[in-house]
Design an enzyme around this catalytic site. Structure first.
Site, PDB file in Angstrom:
ATOM      1  N   GLY A  29      53.276 -18.856  77.385  1.00 61.93           N
ATOM      2  CA  GLY A  29      53.651 -20.019  78.194  1.00 61.93           C
ATOM      3  C   GLY A  29      53.009 -19.992  79.574  1.00 61.93           C
ATOM      4  CD  GLN A  30      53.601 -23.475  84.733  1.00 58.71           C
ATOM      5  OE1 GLN A  30      54.801 -23.670  84.518  1.00 58.71           O
ATOM      6  NE2 GLN A  30      52.961 -23.998  85.758  1.00 58.71           N
ATOM      7  CG  LEU A  31      56.021 -18.982  84.619  1.00 62.45           C
ATOM      8  CD1 LEU A  31      57.449 -18.736  85.042  1.00 62.45           C
ATOM      9  CD2 LEU A  31      55.171 -19.331  85.821  1.00 62.45           C
ATOM     10  CG  ASP A  52      54.842 -17.450  72.578  1.00 62.39           C
ATOM     11  OD1 ASP A  52      55.409 -18.283  71.852  1.00 62.39           O
ATOM     12  OD2 ASP A  52      54.642 -17.631  73.787  1.00 62.39           O
ATOM     13  CE1 TYR A 159      64.708 -24.742  81.758  1.00 58.50           C
ATOM     14  CE2 TYR A 159      64.625 -26.230  83.637  1.00 58.50           C
ATOM     15  CZ  TYR A 159      64.249 -25.058  83.025  1.00 58.50           C
ATOM     16  OH  TYR A 159      63.410 -24.189  83.677  1.00 58.50           O
ATOM     17  CE  LYS A 163      66.205 -21.231  81.780  1.00 64.06           C
ATOM     18  NZ  LYS A 163      65.685 -19.885  81.488  1.00 64.06           N
ATOM     19  CB  ILE A 189      55.755 -22.466  88.516  1.00 61.49           C
ATOM     20  CG1 ILE A 189      57.135 -21.825  88.781  1.00 61.49           C
ATOM     21  CG2 ILE A 189      54.619 -21.448  88.724  1.00 61.49           C
ATOM     22  CD1 ILE A 189      57.363 -21.316  90.196  1.00 61.49           C
TER      23      ILE A 189
HETATM   24  C1  AKB Z   1      60.965 -28.068  84.841  1.00 60.67           C
HETATM   25  O1  AKB Z   1      60.454 -29.000  85.481  1.00 60.67           O
HETATM   26  O2  AKB Z   1      61.734 -28.223  83.885  1.00 60.67           O
HETATM   27  C2  AKB Z   1      60.649 -26.665  85.283  1.00 60.67           C
HETATM   28  C3  AKB Z   1      61.676 -26.143  86.225  1.00 60.67           C
HETATM   29  C4  AKB Z   1      61.789 -26.679  87.576  1.00 60.67           C
HETATM   30  O3  AKB Z   1      62.434 -25.285  85.870  1.00 60.67           O
HETATM   31  N1  AKB Z   1      59.357 -26.617  85.895  1.00 60.67           N
END
Ligand code: AKB
Length: 332
Positions: A29-31, A52, A159, A163, A189
């Site tokens: 992924g991105q990171l 992954d 999301y 979290k 990011i």
């Molecule tokens: C998103 O936009 O969902 C992520 C984040 C801020 O966690 N880049």
């Protein structure tokens, strides 16, 4: 007590005897790509297991082990931890904000069930676990400016909800079972080497590709959607700092991290200044604007700075310059 002592001994061993063996989930992924490279430089290629559910490109296979790891499969995760003698896990697998609204069932299973599996493996095998959180864990009733670490957290996205669940469950396992759980709430990011996937802040990466390719961009957020952001270099340095920090310097388990805030219009101005005065942007906000509306404009990150040294160096103009410099050869 014996448990605490065992952790203290383990910490000393890492610093004197051998480097830790680290598993990175979501490593494509991105990171993940940059984090794996950074970890390998520091701890040695063989000590960092990238994983992954996607097939890596040939260059992502080099430099150390790559394994298939589905975070929904506890036994498979456990087998990797046992086979490779894993000490630390960096858990990047997650379904981001926009992707989670498009597919809530997937978001719930990866972000909640997948995290639960990782946490149980960490508990059962005495692992240090770093699992990032996000500014998306805040919600519409959270104060938007200088948002503190400890505040109202009532997000209204899959999301964000998952979290908050992650943060609280991680803290619970830390308290109850001594799991060395660590987390940081990332802003958006921005990276050039690896594309983001399914976030609300993705526009801040897309805009550079569009500027260099067509000199115009249609933005899915409003012109004044001011959001916290950080450049990937700062993000990776900070993630390494928190991962490696001695347990006793951490006064909390979850930390806000913030570098700069900008809106699409402000970034467009930077692009006009640094790349082309003719760069054109139009705004066509979609469902992601409603997500952005619920997030902070700035976050307070004093604890991250004083506890483990978070100290980002890239501001808005630096990010624009770095992105243009890195991507120019791609579109030349
Ligand atoms: C998103 O936009 O969902 C992520 C984040 C801020 O966690 N880049």
């Amino acid at each position: 007590m014996a448990h605490v002592h065992a952790h203290a001994v383990a910490r000393r061993l890492y610093s004197t005897a051998r480097p830790p063996r680290v598993l990175v989930t979501g490593s494509l992924g991105q990171l993940g790509t940059t984090m794996v490279n950074t970890l390998r430089t520091k701890f040695g290629g063989e000590n960092v297991v990238a994983s992954d559910i996607k097939k890596p490109a040939p260059e992502q296979r080099s430099g150390g082990p790559f394994v298939y790891a589905d975070v929904l499969n506890y036994r498979a995760l456990e087998q990797i931890v046992v086979d490779y003698g894993i000490d630390w896990v960096v858990h990047f697998s997650a379904v981001l904000s926009a992707a989670g609204e498009r597919n809530p069932a997937l978001g719930l299973s990866v972000n909640i069930d997948g995290f639960r599996n990782i946490l149980d493996v960490a508990k059962n095998h005495g692992l240090r676990l770093l699992s990032p959180s996000t500014m998306g864990a805040f919600g519409p009733s959270t104060p938007k400016d200088d948002t503190p670490d400890l505040t109202v957290m009532r997000p209204n996205t899959i999301y964000g909800i998952s979290k908050v669940h992650m943060e609280l469950l991680g803290e619970y396992y830390a308290e109850k079972y001594g799991v060395d759980f660590r987390s940081l709430r990332y802003p958006g990011i921005i990276s050039a080497d690896s594309p983001p996937g399914g976030g609300t802040t993705d526009y801040a990466v897309d805009i550079f590709h569009a500027a260099l390719k067509n000199n115009r961009y249609t933005c899915f957020l409003k012109h004044d959607a001011l959001l916290p952001m950080a450049f990937i270099d700062d993000c990776i340095v900070g993630t390494m700092q928190l991962l490696e920090a001695p347990r006793d310097v951490l006064t909390q388990r979850v930390y806000n991290v913030h570098a700069c805030s900008f809106s699409p219009a402000q970034m467009a101005d930077e692009i006009r200044r640094l790349h082309s005065p003719e760069f054109a942007i139009e705004y066509c906000p979609d469902f992601r604007q409603a997500i952005a509306d619920t997030w902070p404009r700035t976050m307070a990150d004093h604890a991250a700075r004083s506890d483990w040294g978070w100290n980002p160096v890239f501001g808005t103009a630096d990010i624009a310059r770095a992105m243009l410099d890195k991507l120019r050869p791609v579109y030349a």
